[in-house]
Design an enzyme around this catalytic site. Sequence first.
Site, PDB file in Angstrom:
ATOM      1  N   ARG A   1      19.275  51.357 -45.994  1.00  0.00           N
ATOM      2  CA  ARG A   1      19.705  50.411 -47.025  1.00  0.00           C
ATOM      3  C   ARG A   1      21.061  50.836 -47.573  1.00  0.00           C
ATOM      4  O   ARG A   1      21.346  52.025 -47.692  1.00  0.00           O
ATOM      5  CB  ARG A   1      18.698  50.358 -48.176  1.00  0.00           C
ATOM      6  CG  ARG A   1      17.439  49.561 -47.861  1.00  0.00           C
ATOM      7  CD  ARG A   1      17.724  48.060 -47.743  1.00  0.00           C
ATOM      8  NE  ARG A   1      16.531  47.278 -47.494  1.00  0.00           N
ATOM      9  CZ  ARG A   1      16.137  46.845 -46.290  1.00  0.00           C
ATOM     10  NH1 ARG A   1      16.830  47.126 -45.216  1.00  0.00           N
ATOM     11  NH2 ARG A   1      15.050  46.122 -46.166  1.00  0.00           N
TER      12      ARG A   1
ATOM     13  N   HIS B   1      24.095  43.873 -40.891  1.00  0.00           N
ATOM     14  CA  HIS B   1      22.644  43.986 -41.131  1.00  0.00           C
ATOM     15  C   HIS B   1      21.859  43.306 -39.999  1.00  0.00           C
ATOM     16  O   HIS B   1      21.063  42.388 -40.239  1.00  0.00           O
ATOM     17  CB  HIS B   1      22.244  43.394 -42.488  1.00  0.00           C
ATOM     18  CG  HIS B   1      20.915  43.905 -42.986  1.00  0.00           C
ATOM     19  ND1 HIS B   1      20.639  44.117 -44.316  1.00  0.00           N
ATOM     20  CD2 HIS B   1      19.777  44.240 -42.315  1.00  0.00           C
ATOM     21  CE1 HIS B   1      19.388  44.551 -44.447  1.00  0.00           C
ATOM     22  NE2 HIS B   1      18.837  44.628 -43.231  1.00  0.00           N
TER      23      HIS B   1
END
Length: 309
Positions: free
Chosen positions: A224, A272
Amino acid sequence: MAILFKSGPVSTARWKPFLTAAWPGRDLRFWPEIGDKAAVDYALVWQPEPGLLASLPNLRLIISLGAGVDHILRDPQLPPDVPILRLVDPYMTRAMSEYVVLQVLRLHRLDFDYRAQQAAAEWREHAQKNAAERRVGILGFGQLGQDAAKKLAGIGFDVAGWSRSGREVPGFATYGGADGLDALLARSEILVSLLPMTPETEGILDARLFARLPRGAGLVNAGRGRQLVEDDLLAALGSGQIGAAVLDVFREEPLPAAHPFWRHPRIIVTPHVAAETHPPTAAAIITEAIDDLEAGRPVANLIDRRRGY
Ligand code: NDP
Ligand code: OXD
């Protein structure tokens, strides 16, 4: 009995046919068309806005449309007693391992240097180690970390893993806790982070951590974005403490166009995409979880809220 799906428009369009096929005849609702909130017993969500889940009084299960659940747990009004399922999908796991193998090989084979040399039409060779002589450390040795480790080991890399518990994984050196982190970092010429986002892992990839790696280490972050202290990475790249970094996740997504990461010569940015959710396989996994719940059987892969993952 209704199932609510809440994600972005692109994801909703990708999921819709698979959900409709998986649950013919079920009352499927796609946000923002929620209808009678009291009828919703399952919610499939990615980044639900705070308060949405609390507004569903008869919710039986919250299902994350990803492996991570930080996008759900950040809701201050999250109903306290509704179980939360995270996606554990072998298809996604394989995708993540492909990404990790690609990026570790890129760092191992000095691809940043050779790309820069090509841009300058410069013919110059560098000493090259074999994979067996390259030590890779993986932060987060769960579903994704262990599979990536196995695939890297298959190529010959010398891989070790770090987890909260320090769990033993046959075939790998494993480390746990703060002392274990020192040892893992000291041996990691390439560091891969696949940690879940929790209060303990926020900002973990910082100057203090970088200083404990061998000089010139490579970094891959696919966990993350909030785990990385961005200015510390830029400083570590500037000093040469970190040699190069591959980043898939960011504090702000999409990464703003003016962000220095986009144009940094020693950073590769991917949007991502390391392991995207795969609706055909994920829909089957979610169906099984709902069937188990309805039949009173134990449901696999419910998260532990106290741990935060
Ligand atoms: P798992 O829950 O299977 O594994 C998490 C691992 O992290 C475990 O080994 C756990 O330790 C360890 N861990 C958790 N907290 C700490 C801590 N404070 N210190 C040390 N180790 C810790 O998760 P997955 O492998 O399935 O997924 C990991 C993360 O990857 C997700 O949460 C998500 O953020 C990210 N992800 C990113 C994607 C992308 O496309 N970029 C796609 C999918 C996931 P222990 O073994 O002791 O429990
Ligand atoms: C996930 C992700 O958590 O895609 O699954 O980041």
